[in-house]
Design an enzyme around this catalytic site. Sequence first.
Site, PDB file in Angstrom:
ATOM      1  N   ASP A  81       2.011 -75.067  81.267  1.00  0.00           N
ATOM      2  CA  ASP A  81       2.911 -76.146  81.697  1.00  0.00           C
ATOM      3  C   ASP A  81       2.283 -76.869  82.892  1.00  0.00           C
ATOM      4  O   ASP A  81       1.734 -76.228  83.794  1.00  0.00           O
ATOM      5  CB  ASP A  81       4.263 -75.527  82.094  1.00  0.00           C
ATOM      6  CG  ASP A  81       5.306 -76.566  82.442  1.00  0.00           C
ATOM      7  OD1 ASP A  81       5.261 -77.679  81.873  1.00  0.00           O
ATOM      8  OD2 ASP A  81       6.200 -76.258  83.266  1.00  0.00           O
ATOM      9  N   HIS A  82       2.373 -78.187  82.898  1.00  0.00           N
ATOM     10  CA  HIS A  82       1.869 -79.003  84.020  1.00  0.00           C
ATOM     11  C   HIS A  82       0.456 -78.617  84.447  1.00  0.00           C
ATOM     12  O   HIS A  82       0.216 -78.374  85.643  1.00  0.00           O
ATOM     13  CB  HIS A  82       2.792 -78.904  85.240  1.00  0.00           C
ATOM     14  CG  HIS A  82       4.075 -79.656  85.084  1.00  0.00           C
ATOM     15  ND1 HIS A  82       4.180 -81.014  85.192  1.00  0.00           N
ATOM     16  CD2 HIS A  82       5.316 -79.211  84.785  1.00  0.00           C
ATOM     17  CE1 HIS A  82       5.429 -81.383  84.985  1.00  0.00           C
ATOM     18  NE2 HIS A  82       6.144 -80.304  84.717  1.00  0.00           N
ATOM     19  N   HIS A 182      13.110 -82.550  88.420  1.00  0.00           N
ATOM     20  CA  HIS A 182      12.809 -81.125  88.589  1.00  0.00           C
ATOM     21  C   HIS A 182      13.652 -80.557  89.718  1.00  0.00           C
ATOM     22  O   HIS A 182      13.898 -81.226  90.720  1.00  0.00           O
ATOM     23  CB  HIS A 182      11.341 -80.922  88.963  1.00  0.00           C
ATOM     24  CG  HIS A 182      10.394 -81.132  87.835  1.00  0.00           C
ATOM     25  ND1 HIS A 182       9.371 -82.050  87.887  1.00  0.00           N
ATOM     26  CD2 HIS A 182      10.289 -80.535  86.625  1.00  0.00           C
ATOM     27  CE1 HIS A 182       8.679 -82.004  86.765  1.00  0.00           C
ATOM     28  NE2 HIS A 182       9.219 -81.095  85.978  1.00  0.00           N
ATOM     29  N   HIS A 210      11.697 -82.776  80.993  1.00  0.00           N
ATOM     30  CA  HIS A 210      11.408 -81.885  82.123  1.00  0.00           C
ATOM     31  C   HIS A 210      12.628 -81.915  83.037  1.00  0.00           C
ATOM     32  O   HIS A 210      13.457 -82.802  82.944  1.00  0.00           O
ATOM     33  CB  HIS A 210      10.145 -82.344  82.851  1.00  0.00           C
ATOM     34  CG  HIS A 210       8.904 -81.939  82.112  1.00  0.00           C
ATOM     35  ND1 HIS A 210       8.007 -81.032  82.609  1.00  0.00           N
ATOM     36  CD2 HIS A 210       8.462 -82.283  80.895  1.00  0.00           C
ATOM     37  CE1 HIS A 210       7.042 -80.849  81.718  1.00  0.00           C
ATOM     38  NE2 HIS A 210       7.286 -81.605  80.677  1.00  0.00           N
ATOM     39  N   GLY A 211      12.727 -80.922  83.905  1.00  0.00           N
ATOM     40  CA  GLY A 211      13.904 -80.874  84.766  1.00  0.00           C
ATOM     41  C   GLY A 211      15.155 -80.591  83.959  1.00  0.00           C
ATOM     42  O   GLY A 211      16.197 -81.219  84.136  1.00  0.00           O
ATOM     43  N   SER A 213      17.174 -78.102  84.030  1.00  0.00           N
ATOM     44  CA  SER A 213      18.278 -77.394  84.704  1.00  0.00           C
ATOM     45  C   SER A 213      19.377 -78.356  85.097  1.00  0.00           C
ATOM     46  O   SER A 213      19.102 -79.490  85.509  1.00  0.00           O
ATOM     47  CB  SER A 213      17.778 -76.736  85.995  1.00  0.00           C
ATOM     48  OG  SER A 213      17.009 -75.612  85.700  1.00  0.00           O
ATOM     49  N   ASN A 232      12.405 -78.328  79.032  1.00  0.00           N
ATOM     50  CA  ASN A 232      11.796 -77.442  80.036  1.00  0.00           C
ATOM     51  C   ASN A 232      12.851 -76.997  81.034  1.00  0.00           C
ATOM     52  O   ASN A 232      13.584 -77.832  81.585  1.00  0.00           O
ATOM     53  CB  ASN A 232      10.685 -78.194  80.778  1.00  0.00           C
ATOM     54  CG  ASN A 232       9.415 -78.267  79.982  1.00  0.00           C
ATOM     55  OD1 ASN A 232       9.429 -78.154  78.758  1.00  0.00           O
ATOM     56  ND2 ASN A 232       8.306 -78.473  80.665  1.00  0.00           N
ATOM     57  N   THR A 235      14.599 -73.756  87.039  1.00  0.00           N
ATOM     58  CA  THR A 235      15.273 -73.549  88.331  1.00  0.00           C
ATOM     59  C   THR A 235      16.575 -72.755  88.223  1.00  0.00           C
ATOM     60  O   THR A 235      16.792 -71.801  88.980  1.00  0.00           O
ATOM     61  CB  THR A 235      15.547 -74.903  89.028  1.00  0.00           C
ATOM     62  OG1 THR A 235      14.299 -75.565  89.215  1.00  0.00           O
ATOM     63  CG2 THR A 235      16.219 -74.713  90.385  1.00  0.00           C
TER      64      THR A 235
END
Length: 286
Positions: A81-82, A182, A210-211, A213, A232, A235
């Site tokens: 990832d990333h 994120h 992404h982010g 959560s 993704n 957190t």
Amino acid sequence: MLISLKEALAYGEKNNCGIAAINTPTLELLLATIKVAEKHGVPMILQHAEVHDPVVSIDDIGPAMLELAKRSSAPLVVHVDHGESIDFVRRGFEIGFNSAMFDGSRLPFEDNLAQTKEVVELANEYGHGVEGELGVMPGREDGVDSAEGVGDTSLYTDPDQAAEFVAETGVTALACSFGTVHGLYKAEPKINYDLISTLRERAGVPIVMHGGSGLSPAEYRECINRGVQKINYYTYADKAALEAVKQLLVDEPSTYVMAPVTVAARNAVQNNVDELVQCLYEGQVA
Ligand code: 13P
């Protein structure tokens, strides 16, 4: 068992699901995520972000992720990832990761395109899929730098650029900026659903959130309906672990070894990821 990124995304498209992609930089996150995948028998993605390398190196956690994925009854992808450099992605492939994201989103468009293309060429040697990123996602995926910039539309992915980027690079999936951030939300997320639909149509490949959560079940569902096939998430799973540990130490102040702490953390992650899975794989899980 190991499956490819393409296979996981195809399952998502066929069943109108978002494939849960969980960052697993601790054994608690890793074991709990696999347990949830096995409970439901659905494809999921275990991923390690370069930004988590100071927590645990990919050289240490990577072989554990792979071995556990291979021997699991659940279909799993093991994904970088990333990746912020081609060298980090190569390191992942050498360990056995079978999918990778290259994050050139903070580079000028032409540089992002050229470097992502190089990563796709490397991945093609292994037959692995690649996720690219276009548009800037506020916040960092390590949870250290809390997310700011919610609703800053200047950071969102441009559909014309997305079409060109995918055609030129040949990525399997595209991470886009459309309103998520994120880390922890400091304000309500403002998701541009029409932009997701446009990006899906123009890019011609599954869109990655992404982010992941902190969204409501209705927000996840609408994103999936519009073309998001990989979500993704890190957190809130790790936050659940920490909250459980804090509670344990309040309830059992005489705790004097780590073992009960690790079990409490793992159980909390399991519950948290299970809730996410119920939502992302609606109709496919009991
Ligand atoms: P969150 O930590 O906000 O869930 O995002 C995870 C992520 O996008 C990892 O790439």
